[in-house]
Structures are given as C-alpha cells and as structure tokens.
Design a protein around this motif. Structure first.
Motif, mmCIF file in Angstrom:
data_model
loop_
_atom_site.group_PDB
_atom_site.id
_atom_site.type_symbol
_atom_site.label_atom_id
_atom_site.label_comp_id
_atom_site.label_asym_id
_atom_site.label_seq_id
_atom_site.Cartn_x
_atom_site.Cartn_y
_atom_site.Cartn_z
ATOM 1 N N ASP A 7 41.934 34.470 36.889
ATOM 2 C CA ASP A 7 42.648 35.903 36.252
ATOM 3 C C ASP A 7 41.227 36.720 36.647
ATOM 4 O O ASP A 7 41.066 37.860 35.780
ATOM 5 N N GLU A 8 39.724 36.348 36.645
ATOM 6 C CA GLU A 8 38.349 36.706 36.865
ATOM 7 C C GLU A 8 38.417 37.485 37.823
ATOM 8 O O GLU A 8 37.497 38.557 37.307
ATOM 9 N N SER A 9 38.939 37.204 38.799
ATOM 10 C CA SER A 9 38.584 38.307 40.122
ATOM 11 C C SER A 9 39.919 39.135 40.165
ATOM 12 O O SER A 9 40.673 39.004 40.114
ATOM 13 N N VAL A 10 38.930 39.820 39.578
ATOM 14 C CA VAL A 10 39.815 41.606 39.753
ATOM 15 C C VAL A 10 39.065 42.665 40.763
ATOM 16 O O VAL A 10 37.586 42.726 40.856
ATOM 17 N N VAL A 11 39.629 43.534 41.537
ATOM 18 C CA VAL A 11 39.083 44.639 41.860
ATOM 19 C C VAL A 11 40.044 46.013 41.262
ATOM 20 O O VAL A 11 40.814 46.307 40.804
ATOM 21 N N ARG A 12 38.799 47.089 42.066
ATOM 22 C CA ARG A 12 39.250 48.882 41.544
ATOM 23 C C ARG A 12 41.050 48.942 42.104
ATOM 24 O O ARG A 12 40.344 48.797 43.782
ATOM 25 N N ALA A 13 41.436 49.041 41.962
ATOM 26 C CA ALA A 13 42.918 49.946 43.090
ATOM 27 C C ALA A 13 42.725 51.295 43.462
ATOM 28 O O ALA A 13 41.516 51.863 42.327
ATOM 29 N N ALA A 14 43.618 51.488 43.787
ATOM 30 C CA ALA A 14 43.080 53.226 44.047
ATOM 31 C C ALA A 14 43.313 54.119 43.233
ATOM 32 O O ALA A 14 42.620 55.349 43.239
ATOM 33 N N ASP A 15 44.475 54.209 41.832
ATOM 34 C CA ASP A 15 44.056 54.984 40.658
ATOM 35 C C ASP A 15 43.156 54.674 40.392
ATOM 36 O O ASP A 15 43.464 55.003 38.574
ATOM 37 N N GLY A 16 42.087 54.209 40.375
ATOM 38 C CA GLY A 16 41.882 53.292 39.225
ATOM 39 C C GLY A 16 40.911 52.832 38.857
ATOM 40 O O GLY A 16 40.622 52.248 37.927
ATOM 41 N N HIS A 17 42.684 51.948 38.013
ATOM 42 C CA HIS A 17 42.335 51.012 37.365
ATOM 43 C C HIS A 17 42.240 49.178 37.997
ATOM 44 O O HIS A 17 41.899 49.295 38.992
ATOM 45 N N MET A 18 42.048 48.033 37.327
ATOM 46 C CA MET A 18 41.411 47.401 38.129
ATOM 47 C C MET A 18 42.702 46.148 37.823
ATOM 48 O O MET A 18 43.679 46.165 36.998
ATOM 49 N N GLN A 19 42.696 45.588 39.038
ATOM 50 C CA GLN A 19 44.274 44.367 38.780
ATOM 51 C C GLN A 19 43.932 43.308 39.935
ATOM 52 O O GLN A 19 42.401 43.008 40.283
ATOM 53 N N PRO A 20 44.656 42.492 39.465
ATOM 54 C CA PRO A 20 44.110 41.479 40.434
ATOM 55 C C PRO A 20 43.635 40.948 41.689
ATOM 56 O O PRO A 20 44.152 41.506 41.908
ATOM 57 N N LEU A 21 42.805 40.288 42.222
ATOM 58 C CA LEU A 21 42.574 40.362 42.844
ATOM 59 C C LEU A 21 43.956 40.248 44.458
ATOM 60 O O LEU A 21 43.780 40.369 45.422
ATOM 61 N N ARG A 22 44.390 38.853 43.991
ATOM 62 C CA ARG A 22 45.067 38.234 44.934
ATOM 63 C C ARG A 22 46.390 39.455 44.684
ATOM 64 O O ARG A 22 47.206 39.367 45.621
ATOM 65 N N GLU A 23 47.045 40.285 43.764
ATOM 66 C CA GLU A 23 47.865 41.505 44.019
ATOM 67 C C GLU A 23 47.236 42.407 44.836
ATOM 68 O O GLU A 23 48.389 43.091 45.181
ATOM 69 N N ALA A 24 45.872 43.049 44.844
ATOM 70 C CA ALA A 24 45.950 43.856 45.637
ATOM 71 C C ALA A 24 45.886 43.868 47.214
ATOM 72 O O ALA A 24 45.682 42.751 47.967
ATOM 73 N N ILE A 25 46.962 45.181 47.835
ATOM 74 C CA ILE A 25 47.571 45.616 48.740
ATOM 75 C C ILE A 25 46.246 46.220 50.240
ATOM 76 O O ILE A 25 45.088 46.671 49.700
ATOM 77 N N ILE A 26 45.686 45.298 50.818
ATOM 78 C CA ILE A 26 44.676 44.755 51.967
ATOM 79 C C ILE A 26 44.999 45.463 53.316
ATOM 80 O O ILE A 26 46.707 45.153 53.707
#
Length: 289
Positions: free
Chosen positions: A152-171
């Motif tokens: 839960d500590e691993s987050v990235v900034r999504a396209a909409d500017g909000h932070m989201q869990p890295l595991r859920e990020a679309i790459i």
C-alpha cells in the motif's frame, strides 16, 4: 564545475571497487572526500548503486544515496547534481537493467525499499526481455521484494493527477496496456506466470494477495521450463503453467484463490475450464504419471 567532475571521475573507480569488495571503511572514506563519486558509472552503464543493490548491501546503498543527496544539496552545482541523482537512481547497465531490477533479482527487499524511497522508477523495462523489476522478483521467487514493490505504500501519480497504488496503475507493456501487477514481458508473461512456472509458492501467494489476476493470459509461445520440451501457447494462464510443471502446491494455491474470488463475485470465470490457443484446459495440462 569541471574540476569537480574530474575529481569524481578519479575517485569513482576506487569507490566502485570498494563497493564490489564490500569494504565499508573505504566506501566511507571515498564518499567523505568526494560525495559526487557515488554518481560514477562505467562505460557499460554499471554504477556503484547497481553493485550495492545486486550484492544485497543495503548499508552501502544507504551511504551512496546519502552522498548523492549531499552532492545534490551543493549550492554551486545544484542543477547538475539533481540531474545526476535522478540519472544514477534509474541508470541502466548494458542489459538495460536498473539498480531496482538487480535488487529485485537478488531478493534484497531492504534495497528495494531504499531505492523506491529515493525515487527509483519501478515501471521501467529492461533491454533483455522487456521485464520490469516485478518480473525479476517473481521469476526468482522473492516474496518480500514483491511485497515491497506492490504494498500500500507504493503509489504513482495517475493521468488525472491523483495518486493510486502502483499495482493498479495501467502501463503500456510489450503486449498492450495492463495493470502493473499483471504487466506482460517480452514473451507475453505476467509476473504470476513466472512465479507459477518455477514453483515459487510464497511469491505466488504474495501476488495473489495483492490482486494479481489468476486468469491472466500469455500472448506468445514460451517454454514451460528446461525440463519440459512442450512450449505453452498463447492464452495459457498461470494455472496452465503450474499444472504442466507438476507444481502441485502452486496449483492448489491458485485454485483456492480462484474459489475465494468466485465466492465474492459469482460472475468470475472458472479458471479450471479456461483453454489456451490449442483449446487445452488446465485440467488436461498436467503431466501423466
């Protein structure tokens, strides 16, 4: 600035040698006289940070990161060292591997955490088989390294500017666009395929815990392992690979997780009857006894 660069080049090889041999005293000595030496790398792109991560030396890695930050804080060379810090953290070697990838390959969870905190990019792909650091951790069965990457500590900034869990990020991976935890490498395999193929039960359970798809499909042919002459075709799931390799405990873990998810969502596909490109179901994939 030129003099400082020359000094770093002069002390860099000595620092790299000290990190390779694990000589903590020598590392501290070089960094004390020239913090910028921590940014040194060879013509092949091998940095001191690479070596510390690959050899599981979190203590040396911490010294290197502190030295890089110290050099970054220099009022005379702030911009130059800021670029150097970002470049060093994500520096790729001749194989396109970053320090974070090598930390995951060696199972150095402490190094993984240090690098992530320092700003290492976990979404980068290597130049060998287009694998991310998560693929490395799964391939070698390092559950703790997987946990450090996708908790839960691993987050990235999504396209909409909000932070989201890295595991859920679309790459964007080699096969299209997928969630990070289900991203495909060059042969079309997700991390769960790799962990299941090699029978890494703890790694499989950790990936499942954080939501890896049990029904994820590979998109190209790939051998099930050196002990098998049967290549598994497109659309094979991790369950196909585990059954083909006789990984009974992994098969059980996958089926148990699938049953739990089906109880939560009755519309979930039954992975036992999913077929690959040859119309082979998992139940038919197990080797004969």
């Amino acid at each position: 600035m030129g003099q400082g660069h020359s000094r770093r080049r002069a002390r860099g090889p000595a620092l790299l040698k000290a990190v390779r041999t694990g000589d903590t005293a020598r590392v501290e000595e070089v960094l004390a006289s020239c913090p910028g030496a921590a940014g040194y790398c060879t013509i092949e792109g091998l940095s001191c940070v690479h070596v510390a991560a690959a050899t599981r030396r979190a203590d040396l890695l911490e010294h290197l990161l502190m030295a890089l930050r110290q050099a970054q804080a220099s009022p005379r060379q702030h911009k130059a060292w800021r670029r150097s810090f970002a470049t060093t953290i994500n520096q790729k070697n001749v194989h396109g591997q970053t320090p974070l990838m090598l930390a995951c390959r060696s199972g150095a969870a402490d190094c993984v955490r240090l690098l992530l905190e320092a700003g290492a990019d976990p979404t980068l792909f290597d130049g060998l088989q287009q694998r991310t650091c998560l693929h490395y951790a799964a391939l070698h069965g390092w559950a703790e390294a997987i946990e450090a990457l996708v908790d839960d500590e691993s987050v990235v900034r999504a396209a909409d500017g909000h932070m989201q869990p890295l595991r859920e990020a679309i790459i964007a991976d080699s096969q299209g666009h997928h969630r990070y935890i289900d991203g495909r490498e060059g042969c079309g395999l997700a991390p769960l395929h790799l962990a299941a193929t090699h029978g890494h039960l703890a790694a499989v359970k950790t990936l499942l815990k954080w939501g890896a798809s049990i029904a994820v499909r590979c998109n190209t042919s790939y051998g099930a392992g050196s002990s098998s002459s049967v290549p598994w075709t497109p659309h094979s799931t991790p369950l196909h690979y585990a059954a083909a390799g006789g990984r009974c405990r992994v098969v059980y873990a996958l089926l148990q997780a699938a049953a739990e998810r089906q109880r939560d969502d009755p519309h979930t596909h039954d992975v036992r009857v999913l077929v690959d490109f040859r119309a082979t179901a998992c139940a038919w994939s197990a080797p004969s006894t």
